[in-house]
Design a protein around this motif. Structure first.
Motif, short mmCIF file in Angstrom:
data_model
loop_
_atom_site.label_atom_id
_atom_site.label_comp_id
_atom_site.label_asym_id
_atom_site.label_seq_id
_atom_site.Cartn_x
_atom_site.Cartn_y
_atom_site.Cartn_z
N ARG A 123 42.99 -26.26 -20.49
CA ARG A 123 43.35 -27.67 -20.34
C ARG A 123 42.15 -28.42 -19.79
O ARG A 123 41.38 -27.88 -19.01
N ILE A 124 42.03 -29.68 -20.19
CA ILE A 124 41.00 -30.56 -19.65
C ILE A 124 41.66 -31.87 -19.23
O ILE A 124 42.39 -32.47 -20.01
N HIS A 125 41.42 -32.26 -17.99
CA HIS A 125 41.85 -33.57 -17.51
C HIS A 125 40.59 -34.42 -17.39
O HIS A 125 39.70 -34.10 -16.62
N GLU A 126 40.53 -35.48 -18.19
CA GLU A 126 39.33 -36.31 -18.23
C GLU A 126 39.42 -37.48 -17.26
O GLU A 126 40.48 -38.09 -17.10
N ASN A 127 38.29 -37.79 -16.68
CA ASN A 127 38.12 -38.99 -15.86
C ASN A 127 39.18 -39.18 -14.78
O ASN A 127 39.80 -40.24 -14.70
N ALA A 128 39.37 -38.17 -13.95
CA ALA A 128 40.28 -38.31 -12.81
C ALA A 128 39.77 -39.47 -11.96
O ALA A 128 38.57 -39.61 -11.72
N VAL A 129 40.69 -40.30 -11.52
CA VAL A 129 40.36 -41.54 -10.83
C VAL A 129 40.05 -41.30 -9.35
O VAL A 129 40.86 -40.70 -8.63
N PRO A 130 38.88 -41.74 -8.89
CA PRO A 130 38.53 -41.57 -7.48
C PRO A 130 39.62 -42.11 -6.55
O PRO A 130 40.17 -43.20 -6.78
N GLY A 131 39.95 -41.34 -5.52
CA GLY A 131 40.92 -41.76 -4.51
C GLY A 131 42.38 -41.63 -4.90
O GLY A 131 43.26 -41.80 -4.06
N ASP A 132 42.67 -41.32 -6.15
CA ASP A 132 44.06 -41.24 -6.62
C ASP A 132 44.74 -40.00 -6.04
O ASP A 132 44.21 -38.90 -6.10
N LEU A 133 45.93 -40.19 -5.48
CA LEU A 133 46.68 -39.09 -4.87
C LEU A 133 47.68 -38.43 -5.82
O LEU A 133 48.39 -37.51 -5.42
N THR A 134 47.72 -38.89 -7.07
CA THR A 134 48.62 -38.31 -8.06
C THR A 134 48.19 -36.88 -8.38
O THR A 134 47.02 -36.65 -8.71
N PRO A 135 49.10 -35.91 -8.27
CA PRO A 135 48.73 -34.53 -8.59
C PRO A 135 48.31 -34.38 -10.06
O PRO A 135 48.92 -34.96 -10.96
N ILE A 136 47.27 -33.61 -10.28
CA ILE A 136 46.77 -33.30 -11.62
C ILE A 136 47.00 -31.81 -11.82
O ILE A 136 46.33 -30.98 -11.21
N SER A 137 47.94 -31.49 -12.69
CA SER A 137 48.31 -30.09 -12.90
C SER A 137 47.43 -29.45 -13.96
O SER A 137 47.15 -30.04 -15.00
N GLY A 138 47.03 -28.22 -13.67
CA GLY A 138 46.28 -27.44 -14.64
C GLY A 138 47.17 -26.54 -15.47
O GLY A 138 46.72 -25.89 -16.40
N GLY A 139 48.45 -26.49 -15.10
CA GLY A 139 49.38 -25.62 -15.80
C GLY A 139 49.42 -24.23 -15.19
O GLY A 139 48.84 -23.98 -14.14
N GLU A 140 50.10 -23.34 -15.87
CA GLU A 140 50.26 -21.95 -15.40
C GLU A 140 49.07 -21.10 -15.82
O GLU A 140 48.38 -21.41 -16.79
N GLY A 141 48.85 -20.00 -15.13
CA GLY A 141 47.86 -19.01 -15.54
C GLY A 141 46.41 -19.42 -15.35
O GLY A 141 45.53 -18.90 -16.03
N VAL A 142 46.14 -20.34 -14.43
CA VAL A 142 44.78 -20.81 -14.19
C VAL A 142 44.13 -19.99 -13.08
O VAL A 142 44.75 -19.76 -12.04
N GLN A 143 42.90 -19.55 -13.30
CA GLN A 143 42.16 -18.84 -12.26
C GLN A 143 40.85 -19.53 -11.90
O GLN A 143 40.34 -19.36 -10.80
N LEU A 144 40.33 -20.35 -12.81
CA LEU A 144 39.08 -21.05 -12.57
C LEU A 144 39.22 -22.51 -12.98
O LEU A 144 39.92 -22.81 -13.96
N VAL A 145 38.55 -23.38 -12.24
CA VAL A 145 38.53 -24.80 -12.59
C VAL A 145 37.09 -25.28 -12.38
O VAL A 145 36.52 -25.08 -11.32
N LEU A 146 36.55 -25.91 -13.41
CA LEU A 146 35.22 -26.49 -13.32
C LEU A 146 35.36 -28.00 -13.23
O LEU A 146 36.01 -28.60 -14.07
N GLU A 147 34.76 -28.59 -12.20
CA GLU A 147 34.73 -30.05 -12.08
C GLU A 147 33.31 -30.52 -12.39
O GLU A 147 32.34 -30.02 -11.82
N ILE A 148 33.23 -31.48 -13.33
CA ILE A 148 31.96 -32.09 -13.71
C ILE A 148 32.16 -33.61 -13.72
O ILE A 148 33.29 -34.09 -13.57
N ASN A 149 31.10 -34.35 -13.90
CA ASN A 149 31.19 -35.80 -13.93
C ASN A 149 32.18 -36.28 -14.99
O ASN A 149 32.24 -35.72 -16.09
N GLY A 150 32.93 -37.30 -14.64
CA GLY A 150 33.93 -37.86 -15.54
C GLY A 150 33.34 -38.32 -16.86
O GLY A 150 32.31 -38.99 -16.88
#
Length: 167
Positions: A112-139
């Motif tokens: 899964r990819i969540h694009e352009n997460a909004v700075p300061g937003d408290l809304t949970p962003i789910s990666g779904g089930e079975g996730v072991q790694l998450v890479l965060e890069i520039n929006g």
């Protein structure tokens, strides 16, 4: 929180930008066979990309994440690692820059990819089930490069017996 405080981690992370950012690049050609903890490689039908990363592999580091980071070079990111596959959720509390979150399964497949997460937003962003790694890069960077679901990650934290792209 334990370990490094927020200020200490931020200083360490910024130092990592200065010393390591020059080593990261994007290319369609193949990469060297070297696997390093401070480097992730991604590949897919779109080509290949490489990022210098800081690894967040304990609860304090994962909780801190990229909070309070005012800018991040294009070739840098943060890799979150969990000891086992699970359902993960992120938020952008105290995060100052937009981020793309790339969620991956234990074998290194982008699920899964969540694009352009909004700075300061408290809304949970789910990666779904079975996730072991998450890479965060520039929006916006995942789309610009072409990173998509099904792409493969190469990193020493991926279980090498089951890795889609082993070291």
């Amino acid at each position: 929180m334990g370990g490094r405080g927020a200020v200490g981690q931020l200083k360490h992370f910024r130092l990592g930008f200065i010393t390591c950012a020059a080593s990261a690049f994007y290319a369609v050609a193949g990469f060297a066979a070297e696997c390093r903890a401070d480097l992730v490689q991604l590949r897919g039908d779109w080509g290949q990309a490489q990022f210098t990363v800081q690894v967040a592999d304990d609860s304090a580091e994962r909780a801190q994440g990229l909070m309070h980071v005012a800018e991040m070079p294009r070739s840098v990111g943060m890799l979150f690692f969990y000891p086992r596959a699970q359902s993960v959720s992120f938020w952008m509390k105290n995060t100052l820059i937009p981020l793309d979150m790339i969620f991956m399964t234990p074998d290194g497949r982008v699920s899964r990819i969540h694009e352009n997460a909004v700075p300061g937003d408290l809304t949970p962003i789910s990666g779904g089930e079975g996730v072991q790694l998450v890479l965060e890069i520039n929006g916006g960077l995942a789309r610009a490069i072409g990173i998509s679901e099904g792409s493969e990650l190469r990193h020493p934290l991926v279980d090498q017996k089951n890795a889609l792209w082993p070291c």
